[in-house]
Design a protein around this motif. Structure first.
Motif, PDB file in Angstrom:
ATOM      1  N   ALA A 165     -48.380   2.556   5.308  1.00  0.00           N
ATOM      2  CA  ALA A 165     -47.906   2.170   3.976  1.00  0.00           C
ATOM      3  C   ALA A 165     -48.323   3.198   2.933  1.00  0.00           C
ATOM      4  CB  ALA A 165     -48.443   0.793   3.606  1.00  0.00           C
ATOM      5  N   LEU A 166     -49.554   3.687   3.030  1.00  0.00           N
ATOM      6  CA  LEU A 166     -50.020   4.706   2.092  1.00  0.00           C
ATOM      7  C   LEU A 166     -49.275   6.023   2.288  1.00  0.00           C
ATOM      8  CD1 LEU A 166     -53.865   4.065   2.186  1.00  0.00           C
ATOM      9  CD2 LEU A 166     -52.343   3.668   0.254  1.00  0.00           C
ATOM     10  N   ALA A 167     -49.112   6.433   3.539  1.00  0.00           N
ATOM     11  CA  ALA A 167     -48.404   7.694   3.805  1.00  0.00           C
ATOM     12  C   ALA A 167     -46.934   7.596   3.397  1.00  0.00           C
ATOM     13  CB  ALA A 167     -48.526   8.056   5.282  1.00  0.00           C
ATOM     14  N   GLY A 168     -46.307   6.462   3.678  1.00  0.00           N
ATOM     15  CA  GLY A 168     -44.927   6.266   3.243  1.00  0.00           C
ATOM     16  C   GLY A 168     -44.812   6.215   1.734  1.00  0.00           C
ATOM     17  N   GLY A 169     -45.805   5.598   1.096  1.00  0.00           N
ATOM     18  CA  GLY A 169     -45.835   5.569  -0.362  1.00  0.00           C
ATOM     19  C   GLY A 169     -46.003   6.944  -0.959  1.00  0.00           C
ATOM     20  N   ALA A 170     -46.686   7.829  -0.261  1.00  0.00           N
ATOM     21  CA  ALA A 170     -46.810   9.208  -0.731  1.00  0.00           C
ATOM     22  C   ALA A 170     -45.514   9.969  -0.536  1.00  0.00           C
ATOM     23  CB  ALA A 170     -47.953   9.914   0.011  1.00  0.00           C
ATOM     24  N   ALA A 171     -44.790   9.652   0.529  1.00  0.00           N
ATOM     25  CA  ALA A 171     -43.543  10.362   0.812  1.00  0.00           C
ATOM     26  C   ALA A 171     -42.414   9.945  -0.123  1.00  0.00           C
ATOM     27  CB  ALA A 171     -43.123  10.123   2.264  1.00  0.00           C
ATOM     28  N   LEU A 172     -42.403   8.686  -0.561  1.00  0.00           N
ATOM     29  CA  LEU A 172     -41.305   8.213  -1.407  1.00  0.00           C
ATOM     30  C   LEU A 172     -41.185   8.990  -2.715  1.00  0.00           C
ATOM     31  CD1 LEU A 172     -41.315   4.357  -0.868  1.00  0.00           C
ATOM     32  CD2 LEU A 172     -39.546   5.979  -0.226  1.00  0.00           C
ATOM     33  N   PRO A 173     -42.227   9.105  -3.517  1.00  0.00           N
ATOM     34  CA  PRO A 173     -42.058   9.889  -4.736  1.00  0.00           C
ATOM     35  C   PRO A 173     -42.235  11.389  -4.514  1.00  0.00           C
ATOM     36  CG  PRO A 173     -44.192   8.832  -4.767  1.00  0.00           C
ATOM     37  CD  PRO A 173     -43.491   8.369  -3.528  1.00  0.00           C
ATOM     38  N   GLY A 174     -42.927  11.774  -3.461  1.00  0.00           N
ATOM     39  CA  GLY A 174     -43.273  13.178  -3.269  1.00  0.00           C
ATOM     40  C   GLY A 174     -42.210  14.020  -2.602  1.00  0.00           C
ATOM     41  N   SER A 175     -41.289  13.416  -1.900  1.00  0.00           N
ATOM     42  CA  SER A 175     -40.272  14.172  -1.174  1.00  0.00           C
ATOM     43  C   SER A 175     -38.881  13.750  -1.638  1.00  0.00           C
ATOM     44  CB  SER A 175     -40.415  13.915   0.329  1.00  0.00           C
ATOM     45  OG  SER A 175     -39.325  14.445   1.030  1.00  0.00           O
ATOM     46  N   ALA A 176     -38.125  14.703  -2.136  1.00  0.00           N
ATOM     47  CA  ALA A 176     -36.763  14.420  -2.604  1.00  0.00           C
ATOM     48  C   ALA A 176     -35.877  13.972  -1.440  1.00  0.00           C
ATOM     49  CB  ALA A 176     -36.175  15.643  -3.282  1.00  0.00           C
ATOM     50  N   GLN A 177     -36.117  14.528  -0.263  1.00  0.00           N
ATOM     51  CA  GLN A 177     -35.323  14.173   0.908  1.00  0.00           C
ATOM     52  C   GLN A 177     -35.556  12.712   1.310  1.00  0.00           C
ATOM     53  OE1 GLN A 177     -36.266  16.466   4.391  1.00  0.00           O
ATOM     54  NE2 GLN A 177     -34.154  16.375   5.127  1.00  0.00           N
ATOM     55  N   VAL A 178     -36.807  12.282   1.363  1.00  0.00           N
ATOM     56  CA  VAL A 178     -37.121  10.895   1.704  1.00  0.00           C
ATOM     57  C   VAL A 178     -36.615   9.971   0.607  1.00  0.00           C
ATOM     58  CG1 VAL A 178     -39.020   9.261   2.065  1.00  0.00           C
ATOM     59  CG2 VAL A 178     -39.110  11.521   3.119  1.00  0.00           C
ATOM     60  N   ARG A 179     -36.808  10.367  -0.637  1.00  0.00           N
ATOM     61  CA  ARG A 179     -36.356   9.561  -1.770  1.00  0.00           C
ATOM     62  C   ARG A 179     -34.842   9.352  -1.729  1.00  0.00           C
ATOM     63  NH1 ARG A 179     -39.152  12.261  -5.091  1.00  0.00           N
ATOM     64  NH2 ARG A 179     -37.555  13.730  -5.742  1.00  0.00           N
ATOM     65  N   GLY A 180     -34.103  10.385  -1.356  1.00  0.00           N
ATOM     66  CA  GLY A 180     -32.653  10.280  -1.297  1.00  0.00           C
ATOM     67  C   GLY A 180     -32.149   9.435  -0.144  1.00  0.00           C
ATOM     68  N   ARG A 181     -32.863   9.421   0.964  1.00  0.00           N
ATOM     69  CA  ARG A 181     -32.438   8.669   2.156  1.00  0.00           C
ATOM     70  C   ARG A 181     -32.836   7.198   2.124  1.00  0.00           C
ATOM     71  NH1 ARG A 181     -33.800  12.646   7.220  1.00  0.00           N
ATOM     72  NH2 ARG A 181     -32.307  14.275   6.676  1.00  0.00           N
ATOM     73  N   THR A 182     -33.803   6.843   1.292  1.00  0.00           N
ATOM     74  CA  THR A 182     -34.302   5.476   1.264  1.00  0.00           C
ATOM     75  C   THR A 182     -33.474   4.652   0.277  1.00  0.00           C
ATOM     76  OG1 THR A 182     -36.516   6.359   1.639  1.00  0.00           O
ATOM     77  CG2 THR A 182     -36.364   4.072   0.953  1.00  0.00           C
ATOM     78  N   PRO A 183     -32.990   3.485   0.712  1.00  0.00           N
ATOM     79  CA  PRO A 183     -32.241   2.630  -0.207  1.00  0.00           C
ATOM     80  C   PRO A 183     -33.087   2.223  -1.420  1.00  0.00           C
ATOM     81  CG  PRO A 183     -32.019   1.851   2.045  1.00  0.00           C
ATOM     82  CD  PRO A 183     -33.053   2.937   2.057  1.00  0.00           C
ATOM     83  N   ARG A 184     -32.425   2.055  -2.528  1.00  0.00           N
ATOM     84  CA  ARG A 184     -33.088   1.751  -3.796  1.00  0.00           C
ATOM     85  C   ARG A 184     -33.946   0.481  -3.704  1.00  0.00           C
ATOM     86  NH1 ARG A 184     -30.646   4.343  -8.134  1.00  0.00           N
ATOM     87  NH2 ARG A 184     -31.569   3.811 -10.106  1.00  0.00           N
ATOM     88  N   ALA A 185     -33.430  -0.557  -3.060  1.00  0.00           N
ATOM     89  CA  ALA A 185     -34.176  -1.816  -2.952  1.00  0.00           C
ATOM     90  C   ALA A 185     -35.445  -1.649  -2.114  1.00  0.00           C
ATOM     91  CB  ALA A 185     -33.294  -2.900  -2.342  1.00  0.00           C
ATOM     92  N   VAL A 186     -35.357  -0.864  -1.055  1.00  0.00           N
ATOM     93  CA  VAL A 186     -36.533  -0.616  -0.206  1.00  0.00           C
ATOM     94  C   VAL A 186     -37.585   0.160  -0.983  1.00  0.00           C
ATOM     95  CG1 VAL A 186     -37.347   0.562   1.868  1.00  0.00           C
ATOM     96  CG2 VAL A 186     -35.229  -0.744   1.938  1.00  0.00           C
ATOM     97  N   ARG A 187     -37.140   1.185  -1.719  1.00  0.00           N
ATOM     98  CA  ARG A 187     -38.085   1.962  -2.539  1.00  0.00           C
ATOM     99  C   ARG A 187     -38.769   1.078  -3.568  1.00  0.00           C
ATOM    100  NH1 ARG A 187     -35.538   6.938  -5.308  1.00  0.00           N
ATOM    101  NH2 ARG A 187     -33.707   5.637  -5.215  1.00  0.00           N
ATOM    102  N   ALA A 188     -37.979   0.251  -4.257  1.00  0.00           N
ATOM    103  CA  ALA A 188     -38.548  -0.614  -5.294  1.00  0.00           C
ATOM    104  C   ALA A 188     -39.551  -1.599  -4.684  1.00  0.00           C
ATOM    105  CB  ALA A 188     -37.440  -1.363  -6.021  1.00  0.00           C
ATOM    106  N   GLY A 189     -39.200  -2.217  -3.571  1.00  0.00           N
ATOM    107  CA  GLY A 189     -40.112  -3.161  -2.926  1.00  0.00           C
ATOM    108  C   GLY A 189     -41.380  -2.501  -2.421  1.00  0.00           C
ATOM    109  N   TRP A 190     -41.212  -1.357  -1.758  1.00  0.00           N
ATOM    110  CA  TRP A 190     -42.368  -0.649  -1.198  1.00  0.00           C
ATOM    111  C   TRP A 190     -43.314  -0.201  -2.301  1.00  0.00           C
ATOM    112  CZ3 TRP A 190     -41.716   2.312   3.865  1.00  0.00           C
ATOM    113  CH2 TRP A 190     -42.925   2.839   4.295  1.00  0.00           C
ATOM    114  N   LEU A 191     -42.756   0.386  -3.361  1.00  0.00           N
ATOM    115  CA  LEU A 191     -43.596   0.871  -4.449  1.00  0.00           C
ATOM    116  C   LEU A 191     -44.248  -0.269  -5.217  1.00  0.00           C
ATOM    117  CD1 LEU A 191     -41.463   3.869  -5.731  1.00  0.00           C
ATOM    118  CD2 LEU A 191     -43.598   3.959  -4.440  1.00  0.00           C
TER     119      LEU A 191
END
Length: 144
Positions: free
Chosen positions: A61-87
Motif C-alpha cells: 500500500a505504501l509503495a503503491g501510494g508512492a507510485a500513484l503521485p510519483g509516476s505519470a505512467q502509473v497515474r495515467g493507467r490507474t482509474p480515477r476512482a481507484v486513485r481517489a480511494g487508495w489515496l
C-alpha cells in the motif's frame, strides 16, 4: 512548488517509510536474541502468517501510494476512482501513524526517540496532506 511536493517529495517520504518498516521487520526477525527457553516456548506475534500478510499489505500500500503521485505512467493507467480511494485510505492511515508516533513520543522520556517520533509524525502528516489534497483534486475533476 505544491506540484513538486506532491510528485517528488511525498513519494520519497513514502518510500522512506517502506524502507523503515522493512528494516524494522528485518531487525525484529533476525537480530533478536533467542530467549524462547527463558521466557516462553511459543513463537512471538511476528512469526504468525497473519502478521506477515499485514506487513506485506502495508508495504504494498505504501509503495503503491508512492507510485500513484510519483509516476505519470502509473497515474495515467490507474482509474480515477481507484486513485481517489487508495489515496484517501493512505492519507487516513498516515494520520493514524502520525498520531501513534506522537503518542509514543509524548509517553517516553525526552531524548532521541522523542525527536525521531516528532520528525516521523511531521513526515506522516505531510504525506497525509499530500494524499488528501490529491484526492480532493481528483474528486473535483481537476486534471491531475
Amino acid at each position: 512548488m505544491k506540484t513538486v511536493f506532491h510528485r517528488r517529495v511525498a513519494p520519497v517520504l513514502l518510500l522512506v517509510q517502506v524502507a523503515y518498516v522493512a528494516l524494522l521487520e528485518f531487525a525484529f526477525t533476525f537480530l533478536t536474541p533467542d530467549t524462547a527457553e527463558i521466557d516462553h516456548t511459543e513463537p512471538g506475534t511476528s512469526a504468525t502468517v497473519s502478521y506477515a500478510v499485514v506487513v506485506v499489505v502495508a508495504l504494498l500500500a505504501l509503495a503503491g501510494g508512492a507510485a500513484l503521485p510519483g509516476s505519470a505512467q502509473v497515474r495515467g493507467r490507474t482509474p480515477r476512482a481507484v486513485r481517489a480511494g487508495w489515496l484517501t485510505l493512505l492519507g487516513l492511515g498516515e494520520l493514524a501513524v502520525a498520531a501513534l508516533f506522537l503518542r509514543n513520543a509524548a509517553a517516553g522520556a525526552s531524548g532521541p526517540d522523542t525527536l525521531i517520533g516528532v520528525l516521523a509524525s511531521l513526515a506522516s502528516c505531510a504525506v497525509a496532506w499530500s494524499c488528501l489534497t490529491e484526492t480532493s483534486t481528483l474528486l473535483r475533476g481537476t486534471p491531475a
